[in-house]
Each structure stands twice: as structure tokens, then as C-alpha cells.
Design a protein around this motif. Structure first.
Motif, PDB file in Angstrom:
ATOM      1  N   TRP A 139      -8.137   4.698  -6.251  1.00  0.00           N
ATOM      2  CA  TRP A 139      -7.203   3.693  -5.727  1.00  0.00           C
ATOM      3  C   TRP A 139      -7.218   2.427  -6.580  1.00  0.00           C
ATOM      4  O   TRP A 139      -6.169   1.839  -6.853  1.00  0.00           O
ATOM      5  CB  TRP A 139      -7.539   3.357  -4.281  1.00  0.00           C
ATOM      6  N   ASN A 141       0.950   4.381  -2.686  1.00  0.00           N
ATOM      7  CA  ASN A 141       0.834   5.784  -2.286  1.00  0.00           C
ATOM      8  C   ASN A 141       1.977   6.620  -2.855  1.00  0.00           C
ATOM      9  O   ASN A 141       1.762   7.733  -3.361  1.00  0.00           O
ATOM     10  CB  ASN A 141       0.831   5.905  -0.763  1.00  0.00           C
ATOM     11  N   LYS A 142       3.200   6.098  -2.774  1.00  0.00           N
ATOM     12  CA  LYS A 142       4.354   6.841  -3.272  1.00  0.00           C
ATOM     13  C   LYS A 142       4.273   7.042  -4.786  1.00  0.00           C
ATOM     14  O   LYS A 142       4.604   8.115  -5.297  1.00  0.00           O
ATOM     15  CB  LYS A 142       5.642   6.094  -2.910  1.00  0.00           C
ATOM     16  N   VAL A 148       0.837  -1.197   0.000  1.00  0.00           N
ATOM     17  CA  VAL A 148       0.000   0.000   0.000  1.00  0.00           C
ATOM     18  C   VAL A 148       0.872   1.246   0.000  1.00  0.00           C
ATOM     19  O   VAL A 148       0.589   2.233  -0.690  1.00  0.00           O
ATOM     20  CB  VAL A 148      -0.941  -0.012   1.221  1.00  0.00           C
ATOM     21  N   ASP A 149       1.971   1.211   0.751  1.00  0.00           N
ATOM     22  CA  ASP A 149       2.884   2.350   0.788  1.00  0.00           C
ATOM     23  C   ASP A 149       3.504   2.600  -0.589  1.00  0.00           C
ATOM     24  O   ASP A 149       3.671   3.745  -1.005  1.00  0.00           O
ATOM     25  CB  ASP A 149       3.980   2.103   1.835  1.00  0.00           C
ATOM     26  N   MET A 165       1.537   7.181  -6.610  1.00  0.00           N
ATOM     27  CA  MET A 165       0.496   8.162  -6.896  1.00  0.00           C
ATOM     28  C   MET A 165       0.972   9.576  -6.591  1.00  0.00           C
ATOM     29  O   MET A 165       0.600  10.536  -7.278  1.00  0.00           O
ATOM     30  CB  MET A 165      -0.776   7.836  -6.105  1.00  0.00           C
ATOM     31  N   ASP A 166       1.833   9.737  -5.584  1.00  0.00           N
ATOM     32  CA  ASP A 166       2.424  11.048  -5.296  1.00  0.00           C
ATOM     33  C   ASP A 166       3.302  11.505  -6.466  1.00  0.00           C
ATOM     34  O   ASP A 166       3.303  12.681  -6.837  1.00  0.00           O
ATOM     35  CB  ASP A 166       3.258  10.995  -4.017  1.00  0.00           C
ATOM     36  N   TYR A 199      -8.276  -2.782  -3.643  1.00  0.00           N
ATOM     37  CA  TYR A 199      -7.622  -2.300  -4.866  1.00  0.00           C
ATOM     38  C   TYR A 199      -8.049  -3.068  -6.113  1.00  0.00           C
ATOM     39  O   TYR A 199      -7.526  -2.826  -7.196  1.00  0.00           O
ATOM     40  CB  TYR A 199      -6.098  -2.387  -4.705  1.00  0.00           C
ATOM     41  N   ARG A 206      -5.907  13.590  -6.084  1.00  0.00           N
ATOM     42  CA  ARG A 206      -6.694  12.642  -5.301  1.00  0.00           C
ATOM     43  C   ARG A 206      -8.088  13.218  -5.061  1.00  0.00           C
ATOM     44  O   ARG A 206      -8.223  14.310  -4.504  1.00  0.00           O
ATOM     45  CB  ARG A 206      -6.002  12.377  -3.969  1.00  0.00           C
TER      46      ARG A 206
END
Length: 354
Positions: free
Chosen positions: A84, A59-60, A55-56, A62-63, A328, A73
Motif C-alpha cells: 500500500w 484501490n481502483k 483510498v478508493d 491497484m486493480d 500510506y 496483492r
């Protein structure tokens, strides 16, 4: 012996078996139950083959996409859920494509990626070390890094080469071009275009003040230079000549219903609150075969290539053995994603992140 495990008698064989069991069971009962049930461990968003993506990690990534392409977002719960799921699928497909590129011995040199990034920074911010420093600071504020952006650039450059390899050999005949022209004549002409200016601010209250300033006698260009968040502020908010299909759905209606010389808005979209101005209306121009045949041939060639690409990509996804955690899981895991998976169709960079 049935299904019983025969324990080796020698110390060397027993040690080897212990190592295998540790690797297989993940060092504990959690790994055993994942292997036994087929469920993903906690904290894992999806798996491609034997590669786990947490998951991390999602997230990275998507950043990074937010910093480079302006992918925002959503705040709406349903839209956020799709965000997501679609984001995880896009990353899974990226891994599939990365593996395919490596299998074809496609590699992108570090210098090539850095040259592309340098050109991007020069276009968006300016030349010199200070511009790069500003860009790197902005990436940090957006939760990503220069290395993550370079990795994404390498991926896109490799994808270009992979696309060319997969779709090599496609051709279009003159007869196909002529037939397509007859079928698409109305769409091939130049549509009505409008020369537009635009100001982007954060809130409706700020947009209302922009309108008040312009109607009070301030020029659109001066207000844009003073208030707009968009990079066009230095050009008085000039967007150039655009057709309706080049504009956001929420923006095109007001922009194409306003009279020449008038101001319209405020209009809200993903970039903020917008106030626009129609400088000029350019009428549509009918298509002539000789003028459009080259462009039409390129379009037909791309369409053929895309059909080949999508069929090939669908097969790669099915063979990749992708497994998603429930949160997801996309609507159609085995289908090729949208046009963002096509080289050259990734979202346009949104300018330097702030």
C-alpha cells in the motif's frame, strides 16, 4: 486591528466572502480542522499539491495494475503494508509526471492508445471482436475497466516522450565504450542459458499430480496443454532459452541445477506452483568487443540518461508538495521510486486477467 477579520459592509462583498469561506473551510468544520492542522481528511490516502487522492482511488488504480501487469496483492501483513505504501507513492509520482507532461504540452491521442491496446489484446488473446469482449469481461472480473487501462497506456506513452525530452543531449564517446568493455568484459559475455519448459498450476497437489503424470509416461507437452495456467500451454510450456537472471529467484536455483532432459519442481512463486523441464543447456560465450560495442554504447547512454532522469524526478517530487496519510506514508517519500518509473521498465503485461 491586530489579527481581527474586517467584515465587508456591502452585500456583494459579504456574499463573495461567504463563497471564499465555504471553499476554504470545505463546507464545514472538518475542512477547517484539516486546513488548520495540516492533516488529511478521512478517506484520503495522499495529496499532491491541491489534488486529493482517496483510498478508493488508490484501490481502483491497484486493480488496474493487477489486471494489466499482474501486480498481486500480498497476503503477508508486512508485505501488504509495503504494497500500500509503495502503491500510493507510485501513484503520487504518476500524478507528478502527468503534470510535468502537460506542462511540456505532451498529449497522447485516444486512437494511439486504442491501437496499442488492440495490439496487446491480439498478442494475448487473439484477433476480432470476440477477443476484445473476452478481455473486457476479464477486466471487469479483475475490478477494473477498459477505460482505466487506456488511461494507463496513455500515461506510459506520455512518459516515454517526457523521458526523451528530459534526457535529450546525452552522448557517449568511443573511449568511454572501450573503457567500459575492459571493466565489464565478464558481464558482457553471453551467460549459460537453458532451454526450458514449464507448467503452472494453482496448488501443490495439482503440481504433484503433474509430476506423477509425466513420470508415468505422459509427455511434458501433453500435460502442459491439458493443465497449465500459463499462455505457453499451447506451445507445450516452451519458455525458450533463458539465463538465470531472467528467472524468479525461487525458480532459477532448481532450473539451473537440474540435468538436461530432466524434470524439476514443484516450485512455488507468485504465479502458482511450477513444474519445469530442462530441454538443453547452452554454455556461456565470452564477449568480443566488435560484437558488443553497439549494445554497450546503448547501455552507457541509457545509464547517463537515467542519472539525469532520476535527478530531475527527485527535484520534481520535492517541489510537488506531496503529503501522505500515515498508513500510506512510504519509507522515503522524496526519493525517486524504483525502475518502474522509467519508460520501458514498467512490469511486463502478465497476460489477460482471469
Amino acid at each position: 486591528m491586530g489579527g481581527r477579520l474586517r467584515v465587508p459592509r456591502t452585500k456583494r462583498a459579504r456574499a463573495l466572502l461567504a463563497v471564499v469561506l465555504v471553499l476554504l473551510l470545505g463546507g464545514g468544520t472538518a475542512g477547517y480542522f484539516w486546513w488548520k492542522s495540516g492533516e488529511l481528511p478521512d478517506g484520503v490516502a495522499f495529496r499532491v499539491g491541491d489534488k486529493m487522492v482517496t483510498v478508493d482511488d488508490v484501490n481502483k488504480e491497484m486493480d488496474t495494475l493487477r489486471a494489466l501487469y499482474g501486480v498481486q496483492r500480498p497476503t503477508d501483513a508486512n508485505a501488504l503494508d509495503r504494497y500500500w505504501r509503495d502503491g500510493a507513492k507510485a501513484q503520487a509520482v504518476s500524478i507528478v509526471l502527468d503534470d510535468a507532461a502537460r506542462a511540456q504540452n505532451i498529449t497522447i491521442a485516444d486512437k494511439t492508445a486504442r491501437d496499442v491496446l488492440s495490439r496487446y489484446i491480439a498478442q494475448q488473446i487473439g484477433e476480432g471482436p470476440s477477443a476484445r469482449d473476452e478481455f473486457v469481461r476479464a477486466l471487469g472480473n479483475a475490478g477494473t475497466s477498459e477505460q482505466a487501462v487506456l488511461t494507463e497506456i496513455k500515461r506510459q506513452l506520455a512518459l516515454n516522450q517526457l523521458f526523451d525530452q528530459v534526457t535529450a543531449g546525452q552522448t557517449v564517446t568511443d573511449e568511454e565504450v572501450r573503457q567500459a568493455f575492459d571493466q565489464r568484459r565478464a558481464q558482457l559475455g553471453t551467460p549459460e542459458r537453458r532451454h526450458l519448459r514449464n507448467i503452472v498450476v494453482r496448488t501443490k497437489e495439482e503440481a504433484d499430480q503433474v509430476l506423477a503424470d509425466i513420470r508415468g509416461g505422459s509427455t511434458f507437452e501433453d500435460v502442459a496443454a491439458r493443465t497449465s495456467l500459463d499462455s505457453t500451454r499451447t506451445a507445450g510450456g516452451d519458455l525458450g532459452e533463458l539465463s538465470s537472471d531472467q528467472l524468479d529467484e525461487s525458480y532459477r536455483g532448481p532450473a539451473f541445477s537440474a540435468r538436461p532432459g530432466t524434470v524439476f519442481g514443484p516450485v512455488q512463486n507468485e504465479h502458482g506452483w511450477n513444474v519445469g523441464k530442462v530441454e538443453q543447456v547452452l554454455p556461456p560465450i565470452p564477449a568480443e568487443f566488435e560484437q558488443v560495442k553497439g549494445r554497450l554504447k546503448d547501455t552507457l547512454l541509457l545509464e547517463k540518461s537515467l542519472r539525469v532522469w532520476r535527478d530531475w524526478l527527485a527535484e520534481q517530487i520535492k517541489r510537488a508538495d506531496v503529503q501522505y496519510a500515515d498508513r500510506y506514508l512510504p519509507a522515503d517519500p522524496d526519493a525517486p521510486p524504483g525502475d518502474d518509473s522509467i519508460p520501458g521498465n514498467a512490469p511486463a503485461p502478465a497476460g489477460p486477467p482471469r
